[in-house]
Design a protein around this motif. Sequence first.
Motif, short mmCIF file in Angstrom:
data_model
loop_
_atom_site.label_atom_id
_atom_site.label_comp_id
_atom_site.label_asym_id
_atom_site.label_seq_id
_atom_site.Cartn_x
_atom_site.Cartn_y
_atom_site.Cartn_z
N ASN A 36 0.83 -1.23 0.00
CA ASN A 36 0.00 0.00 0.00
C ASN A 36 0.85 1.27 0.00
O ASN A 36 0.36 2.35 0.29
CB ASN A 36 -0.96 0.01 1.19
CG ASN A 36 -0.25 0.23 2.52
OD1 ASN A 36 0.96 0.04 2.60
ND2 ASN A 36 -0.99 0.61 3.54
N GLU A 93 -8.23 -5.00 -3.39
CA GLU A 93 -7.89 -6.16 -2.56
C GLU A 93 -9.05 -6.76 -1.79
O GLU A 93 -8.86 -7.70 -1.01
CB GLU A 93 -6.81 -5.73 -1.54
CG GLU A 93 -5.55 -5.16 -2.15
CD GLU A 93 -4.60 -6.25 -2.58
OE1 GLU A 93 -4.24 -7.11 -1.76
OE2 GLU A 93 -4.20 -6.24 -3.76
N ASN A 94 -10.26 -6.24 -1.96
CA ASN A 94 -11.33 -6.63 -1.03
C ASN A 94 -11.63 -8.12 -1.02
O ASN A 94 -12.00 -8.68 0.02
CB ASN A 94 -12.60 -5.81 -1.31
CG ASN A 94 -13.08 -5.93 -2.74
OD1 ASN A 94 -12.45 -6.59 -3.56
ND2 ASN A 94 -14.20 -5.30 -3.04
N GLU A 108 -1.92 -0.80 -3.78
CA GLU A 108 -3.16 -1.49 -3.44
C GLU A 108 -4.01 -0.68 -2.47
O GLU A 108 -3.52 0.27 -1.84
CB GLU A 108 -2.85 -2.86 -2.85
CG GLU A 108 -2.03 -2.84 -1.59
CD GLU A 108 -1.48 -4.20 -1.19
OE1 GLU A 108 -1.55 -4.52 0.01
OE2 GLU A 108 -0.96 -4.92 -2.07
N TYR A 120 -9.95 -10.04 1.67
CA TYR A 120 -10.20 -9.65 3.06
C TYR A 120 -11.66 -9.87 3.48
O TYR A 120 -12.21 -9.12 4.27
CB TYR A 120 -9.79 -8.19 3.27
CG TYR A 120 -8.30 -8.00 3.23
CD1 TYR A 120 -7.52 -8.13 4.37
CD2 TYR A 120 -7.65 -7.75 2.01
CE1 TYR A 120 -6.14 -7.99 4.32
CE2 TYR A 120 -6.27 -7.60 1.96
CZ TYR A 120 -5.53 -7.73 3.12
OH TYR A 120 -4.16 -7.59 3.05
N ARG A 176 -6.19 -4.83 10.26
CA ARG A 176 -7.23 -5.87 10.22
C ARG A 176 -8.60 -5.33 10.61
O ARG A 176 -9.62 -5.87 10.20
CB ARG A 176 -6.85 -7.03 11.14
CG ARG A 176 -5.64 -7.83 10.67
CD ARG A 176 -5.36 -8.99 11.58
NE ARG A 176 -4.22 -9.78 11.12
CZ ARG A 176 -3.78 -10.86 11.74
NH1 ARG A 176 -4.37 -11.27 12.86
NH2 ARG A 176 -2.74 -11.53 11.27
N ALA A 227 -5.49 -2.01 0.21
CA ALA A 227 -5.51 -2.65 1.52
C ALA A 227 -4.74 -1.79 2.51
O ALA A 227 -3.65 -1.29 2.21
CB ALA A 227 -4.90 -4.04 1.45
N THR A 228 -5.31 -1.60 3.69
CA THR A 228 -4.72 -0.68 4.67
C THR A 228 -3.60 -1.29 5.50
O THR A 228 -2.78 -0.57 6.06
CB THR A 228 -5.81 -0.20 5.65
OG1 THR A 228 -6.26 -1.34 6.43
CG2 THR A 228 -6.98 0.42 4.92
N PRO A 276 -9.72 -3.23 6.89
CA PRO A 276 -8.71 -3.73 5.95
C PRO A 276 -8.63 -3.01 4.61
O PRO A 276 -7.59 -3.07 3.95
CB PRO A 276 -9.11 -5.19 5.76
CG PRO A 276 -10.57 -5.23 6.07
CD PRO A 276 -10.78 -4.21 7.14
N ILE A 277 -9.71 -2.32 4.19
CA ILE A 277 -9.74 -1.71 2.87
C ILE A 277 -10.03 -0.21 3.01
O ILE A 277 -10.92 0.19 3.76
CB ILE A 277 -10.81 -2.36 1.98
CG1 ILE A 277 -10.57 -3.87 1.86
CG2 ILE A 277 -10.85 -1.72 0.60
CD1 ILE A 277 -9.29 -4.25 1.16
#
Length: 270
Positions: free
Chosen positions: A85, A153-154, A112, A157, A118, A114-115, A121-122
């Motif tokens: 990311n 990326e979802n 991406e 996740y 958790r 995605a963070t 995450p997105i």
Amino acid sequence: MTDHATKAARFQALHRRPEPLLLPNPWDAGTARLLAHLGYEALATTSLGVANLHGRHRAGRREILDNCRAIDEATPLPVNADLENGFADEPAEAATMIAEACAHGAVGASIEDATGDRRTPIYDLGLAVERVRAAVEAARALPVPFVLTARAENLLYGIDDLDDTIRRLQAFEDAGADVLYAPGLRTLEQMRAVVTSVGRPVNVVMGFADPSITLEQLAEIGVRRVSIGGALSRLALRAFLDGAREMREGRFGFVTDAARMSDLLPAFGR
């Protein structure tokens, strides 16, 4: 050695032809040279492979950049960098990784949505698009043509929503991304839905997909680039574990499956 500008032009050309680009993912100079020796036309780094190389499940910013340079210097092939990311949430800060990757030899890179957290995450779509737009601007400011890949990326996740994936990829296309990528697509039907919904080349990663799908089938539905993520690294580690377990039990039959020196020497040099 092939100069940076020539590699950049070659990488762009590989995305313009009708047949898919097979883009394998080495994790060090040795595996890069083996892949080049086998006739691949370009390479992509894998952040998971780098993490495994260092005995962890996540790689750091400096490790990813150093790995990019090592793989670039190992062969004359173009290299695409997996930058996760961008190691930052804020768009401009994350986009600095694009110039860093270029300075370390890459002629393409992915960013991406995605963070890394958790709990959330997105990134929200608005912020995700801003991040892609900043990465595109950074790529266009480089001294060589640079292929910017935007990843949704979802599906990785727990957000099993293909429509949301497509909306994100369409927004990333509008933001200027050169290649679109949604890891987690498993079926040809899902892949076809993505390819037909966007106007830019789509990368499919086969590390998460139905392994019975062939390159010919991917070409038929319009996929333009095919990677494998960390799967080759995990395959090598599986063989290592199997051999080490057998040795621990006092048996050594695994040595008959080891690569022959005659297969390695041509790639590594005598």
